[in-house]
Design an enzyme around this catalytic site. Structure first.
Site, PDB file in Angstrom:
ATOM      1  N   LYS A  75       0.867  -0.931  -0.269  1.00 28.04           N
ATOM      2  CA  LYS A  75      -0.262  -0.341  -0.016  1.00 28.04           C
ATOM      3  C   LYS A  75       0.864   1.252  -0.034  1.00 28.04           C
ATOM      4  O   LYS A  75       0.811   2.001  -0.922  1.00 28.04           O
ATOM      5  CB  LYS A  75      -1.071  -0.360   1.178  1.00 28.04           C
ATOM      6  CG  LYS A  75      -2.190   1.519   1.815  1.00 28.04           C
ATOM      7  CD  LYS A  75      -2.510   1.550   2.755  1.00 28.04           C
ATOM      8  CE  LYS A  75      -1.780   2.596   4.069  1.00 28.04           C
ATOM      9  NZ  LYS A  75      -1.879   3.412   3.799  1.00 28.04           N
ATOM     10  N   ASN A  76       1.963   1.511   1.089  1.00 28.38           N
ATOM     11  CA  ASN A  76       2.356   2.791   0.987  1.00 28.38           C
ATOM     12  C   ASN A  76       3.434   2.879  -0.142  1.00 28.38           C
ATOM     13  O   ASN A  76       3.782   3.819  -0.090  1.00 28.38           O
ATOM     14  CB  ASN A  76       3.361   2.456   2.264  1.00 28.38           C
ATOM     15  CG  ASN A  76       2.014   2.982   3.099  1.00 28.38           C
ATOM     16  OD1 ASN A  76       0.830   2.921   3.048  1.00 28.38           O
ATOM     17  ND2 ASN A  76       2.810   2.761   4.805  1.00 28.38           N
ATOM     18  N   ASP A  86       4.381   0.907  11.795  1.00 26.68           N
ATOM     19  CA  ASP A  86       3.467   0.185  11.674  1.00 26.68           C
ATOM     20  C   ASP A  86       2.925  -1.469  12.150  1.00 26.68           C
ATOM     21  O   ASP A  86       2.186  -2.475  11.548  1.00 26.68           O
ATOM     22  CB  ASP A  86       2.903   0.435  10.303  1.00 26.68           C
ATOM     23  CG  ASP A  86       2.658   1.762   9.538  1.00 26.68           C
ATOM     24  OD1 ASP A  86       2.094   2.380  10.307  1.00 26.68           O
ATOM     25  OD2 ASP A  86       3.242   2.169   8.063  1.00 26.68           O
ATOM     26  N   CYS A 102      -5.398  13.023  13.056  1.00 23.07           N
ATOM     27  CA  CYS A 102      -6.434  12.010  12.814  1.00 23.07           C
ATOM     28  C   CYS A 102      -5.793  11.029  13.853  1.00 23.07           C
ATOM     29  O   CYS A 102      -5.342  11.311  15.293  1.00 23.07           O
ATOM     30  CB  CYS A 102      -5.246  10.785  12.058  1.00 23.07           C
ATOM     31  SG  CYS A 102      -3.568  10.458  11.708  1.00 23.07           S
ATOM     32  N   ARG A 150       0.221  14.514  13.490  1.00 21.56           N
ATOM     33  CA  ARG A 150       0.526  13.949  11.783  1.00 21.56           C
ATOM     34  C   ARG A 150       0.692  15.049  11.005  1.00 21.56           C
ATOM     35  O   ARG A 150      -0.135  15.638   9.996  1.00 21.56           O
ATOM     36  CB  ARG A 150      -0.195  13.216  11.503  1.00 21.56           C
ATOM     37  CG  ARG A 150       0.071  11.849  11.636  1.00 21.56           C
ATOM     38  CD  ARG A 150      -0.525  10.675  11.280  1.00 21.56           C
ATOM     39  NE  ARG A 150      -0.082   9.541   9.889  1.00 21.56           N
ATOM     40  CZ  ARG A 150       0.037   9.367   9.922  1.00 21.56           C
ATOM     41  NH1 ARG A 150      -1.321   8.576   9.722  1.00 21.56           N
ATOM     42  NH2 ARG A 150       0.616   8.434   8.720  1.00 21.56           N
ATOM     43  N   ARG A 173      -8.616  -0.740   3.744  1.00 20.54           N
ATOM     44  CA  ARG A 173      -8.254   0.447   3.442  1.00 20.54           C
ATOM     45  C   ARG A 173      -6.896   0.058   3.437  1.00 20.54           C
ATOM     46  O   ARG A 173      -5.787   0.067   2.862  1.00 20.54           O
ATOM     47  CB  ARG A 173      -7.994   1.492   4.643  1.00 20.54           C
ATOM     48  CG  ARG A 173      -9.008   2.615   5.005  1.00 20.54           C
ATOM     49  CD  ARG A 173      -8.446   3.449   5.853  1.00 20.54           C
ATOM     50  NE  ARG A 173      -7.280   4.355   5.642  1.00 20.54           N
ATOM     51  CZ  ARG A 173      -6.220   4.231   6.333  1.00 20.54           C
ATOM     52  NH1 ARG A 173      -6.851   4.759   7.565  1.00 20.54           N
ATOM     53  NH2 ARG A 173      -5.474   5.104   5.804  1.00 20.54           N
TER      54      ARG A 173
HETATM   55  C1  UD1 Z   1       3.895   7.217   6.928  1.00 20.60           C
HETATM   56  C2  UD1 Z   1       3.162   5.872   6.466  1.00 20.60           C
HETATM   57  C3  UD1 Z   1       2.574   5.400   8.313  1.00 20.60           C
HETATM   58  C4  UD1 Z   1       4.054   5.152   9.129  1.00 20.60           C
HETATM   59  C5  UD1 Z   1       4.543   6.128   8.762  1.00 20.60           C
HETATM   60  C6  UD1 Z   1       5.665   6.040   9.916  1.00 20.60           C
HETATM   61  C7  UD1 Z   1       2.197   6.211   3.814  1.00 20.60           C
HETATM   62  C8  UD1 Z   1       0.894   6.617   2.947  1.00 20.60           C
HETATM   63  N1  UD1 Z   1       1.942   6.036   5.255  1.00 20.60           N
HETATM   64  O1  UD1 Z   1       3.174   7.824   7.289  1.00 20.60           O
HETATM   65  O2  UD1 Z   1       1.879   3.605   7.430  1.00 20.60           O
HETATM   66  O3  UD1 Z   1       3.083   4.874  10.072  1.00 20.60           O
HETATM   67  O4  UD1 Z   1       5.421   6.517   7.465  1.00 20.60           O
HETATM   68  O5  UD1 Z   1       6.677   4.901   9.111  1.00 20.60           O
HETATM   69  O6  UD1 Z   1       3.770   5.894   3.990  1.00 20.60           O
HETATM   70  N2  UD1 Z   1       5.579  14.600  10.545  1.00 20.60           N
HETATM   71  C9  UD1 Z   1       6.229  16.074  11.226  1.00 20.60           C
HETATM   72  N3  UD1 Z   1       5.911  17.035  10.058  1.00 20.60           N
HETATM   73  C10 UD1 Z   1       5.790  16.413   8.942  1.00 20.60           C
HETATM   74  C11 UD1 Z   1       5.436  15.505   8.614  1.00 20.60           C
HETATM   75  C12 UD1 Z   1       5.559  14.065   9.467  1.00 20.60           C
HETATM   76  O7  UD1 Z   1       6.219  16.553  11.950  1.00 20.60           O
HETATM   77  O8  UD1 Z   1       5.448  17.420   7.863  1.00 20.60           O
HETATM   78  C13 UD1 Z   1       5.731  13.548  12.168  1.00 20.60           C
HETATM   79  C14 UD1 Z   1       4.047  13.327  12.238  1.00 20.60           C
HETATM   80  O9  UD1 Z   1       3.775  14.175  13.011  1.00 20.60           O
HETATM   81  C15 UD1 Z   1       5.089  11.307  12.685  1.00 20.60           C
HETATM   82  C16 UD1 Z   1       6.751  11.723  12.371  1.00 20.60           C
HETATM   83  O10 UD1 Z   1       7.295  13.013  12.038  1.00 20.60           O
HETATM   84  O11 UD1 Z   1       5.262  12.189  14.040  1.00 20.60           O
HETATM   85  C17 UD1 Z   1       7.128  10.496  10.984  1.00 20.60           C
HETATM   86  O12 UD1 Z   1       5.702  10.904   9.968  1.00 20.60           O
HETATM   87  P1  UD1 Z   1       6.017  10.450   8.507  1.00 20.60           P
HETATM   88  O13 UD1 Z   1       6.968   9.430   8.306  1.00 20.60           O
HETATM   89  O14 UD1 Z   1       5.877  11.657   8.008  1.00 20.60           O
HETATM   90  O15 UD1 Z   1       4.242   9.691   8.342  1.00 20.60           O
HETATM   91  P2  UD1 Z   1       3.741   9.525   7.284  1.00 20.60           P
HETATM   92  O16 UD1 Z   1       4.714   9.842   5.610  1.00 20.60           O
HETATM   93  O17 UD1 Z   1       2.711  10.229   7.417  1.00 20.60           O
END
Ligand code: UD1
Length: 416
Positions: free
Chosen positions: A22-23, A304, A116, A121, A396
């Site tokens: 998925k990711n 995850d 969420c 996030r 999902r």
């Molecule tokens: C992706 C995965 C999700 C997984 C996560 C962490 C996808 C579609 N989803 O989510 O399944 O659980 O990686 O491995 O690939 N953060 C900020 N600012 C930002 C971006 C992130 O503060 O601009 C923080 C987030 O709140 C979180 C951490 O950084 O605490 C990591 O998040 P991130 O790696 O961005 O997760 P996703 O990419 O949303």
């Protein structure tokens, strides 16, 4: 609303075929926006998030053709570079259209995802990076509104490791003017799969899989064919299910090389996993041993997989301490596991799980995707019937979960 009904206690044996990730599929579908020519993808999983992404791209004017696990996305014309709130709120990964739209169309309007269930996030790193590449970005009426005649390559250092942030910036950089360096980049295998697809489309990228990715912008990307990698989290979920119930299952197509941290913890738990070119064979009997773990960006233990290991620790010999470092509110499954008889204490971002000899079936509620998966693992072990409510979360992210589990002997049915 659909429910999953599980009669626990069955030993699992046989073969499960692992689906595409998925990711990886979600960002790769967004990569189609970067080219006027079609992108043909194989091994795309049949998941609600993928359907939502296809619908989102179709609304933008991308012609989508899907047949089984093959999807062809033709973004010859992008008519509406916009991701509306109703789609972004159900699937945060919709933020991944921001970088490609801006790079290809010079403009994008993407809803802010909002909070969420597993935490705040934010997407500030995506915005900050694109702004550093010369985009004018504002937030208006809940939407990120971005403009740039042509993005400019630059040196980026993200404040924290973000998976979709790295992916958005890497995609944007493929069509930027000059060289972009992304430091502190996410090293997740899905970032590498996306980079491989982009390179097939003509992008100039090196360093994906390390924390320093270098992208040299090109004028245009072209048509390509790419096979989406196997889903390491689906694989890991089935590994924990077999570890918990006992059994002997071949996870066909599972890629051990993407699961080192998970396989190491399973070995500690006393579970035998054998990797081969065909996949991963997992064998387990008796109670697993409790394991301590701490989630971290790849190659650390994946957040995850944290919930599924909490279910496993619930029935293990001994006490396991689980620390969640990525998301601040990702222990909601603990309350539901307690209803099945688990012994879990939460202190801040740490869960202390004392293994109990047995769980007993109850009605529980799924709160997010991986929390739901942990309830399935727990339901497979619990004595009697476990009813999991709100399983739209599972749909999902897990393809044909109940039929895959039933095929190896689990007693799982869907009640509508
Ligand atoms: C992706 C995965 C999700 C997984 C996560 C962490 C996808 C579609 N989803 O989510 O399944 O659980 O990686 O491995 O690939 N953060 C900020 N600012 C930002 C971006 C992130 O503060 O601009 C923080 C987030 O709140 C979180 C951490 O950084 O605490 C990591 O998040 P991130 O790696 O961005 O997760 P996703 O990419 O949303």
């Amino acid at each position: 609303m659909d429910k999953l009904v599980i009669e626990g206690g069955a030993r699992l044996a046989g073969e499960i075929s692992i689906s595409g990730a998925k990711n990886a599929a979600l960002p790769i579908l967004c990569a189609s926006l970067l080219s006027r020519e079609p992108l043909a993808l194989a091994n795309v999983p049949a998941l609600n998030d993928v359907v939502t992404m296809r619908r989102l791209l179709a609304r933008m004017g991308v012609e989508m053709h899907a047949e089984g696990a093959t999807v062809v996305a033709d973004a010859g014309r992008v008519t509406t570079p916009e991701a509306p709130y109703d789609l972004v709120k159900t699937m945060r990964a919709a933020i991944l259209v921001l970088g490609p739209l801006l790079a290809r169309c010079g403009e994008a309007r993407v809803s802010l995802p909002g909070g969420c269930a597993i935490g705040a996030r934010p997407v500030d790193q995506h915005i900050k990076g694109l702004a550093a590449m010369g985009a004018e970005i504002s937030v208006e009426h809940g939407y990120i509104v971005a403009r740039a005649a042509r993005l400019k390559g630059t040196h980026l250092v993200t404040d924290l490791v973000t998976v979709t942030g790295t992916e958005n910036l890497m995609m944007a950089a493929t069509l930027a003017d000059g060289e972009t360096v992304i430091e502190n980049a996410a090293r997740e295998p899905e970032v590498v799969d996306l980079a491989n697809c982009l390179v097939r489309m003509g992008a100039n990228i090196s360093g994906a899989g390390s924390d320093r990715i270098v992208v040299n912008g090109v004028a245009a990307l072209h048509s390509a064919h790419h096979r989406v990698m196997a889903d390491r989290i689906e694989t890991g979920t089935f590994l924990t299910a077999v570890a918990a119930t006992g059994g002997d299952v071949m996870l066909a197509g599972g890629e051990a090389g993407t699961l080192d941290a998970v396989l190491a913890k399973l070995a500690e738990a006393g579970v035998r996993c054998e990797a081969s070119d065909a996949g991963i064979r997992v064998r387990a009997s008796g109670r697993p041993r409790a394991v301590n773990l701490r989630t971290a960006p790849y190659p650390g233990f994946p957040t995850d997989m944290q919930a599924q290991f909490m279910a496993l620790n619930s029935v293990a010999e001994g006490t396991g301490v689980i620390t969640e470092t990525i998301f601040e509110n990702r222990f909601m499954h603990a309350q539901e596991l307690l209803r099945l008889g688990a012994d879990i204490e939460i202190e801040g971002n740490t869960a202390i799980v004392k293994g109990v000899p047995r769980l007993t079936g109850a009605t529980v509620m799924a709160t997010d995707l991986r929390a739901s998966a942990s309830l399935v693992v727990a339901g497979l072990i619990a004595e009697g019937e476990t009813v999991i409510d709100r399983i739209y979360h599972l749909d999902r992210g897990y393809e044909a979960l109940e039929s895959k589990l039933s095929a190896v002997g689990a007693r799982v049915t869907r009640r509508r």
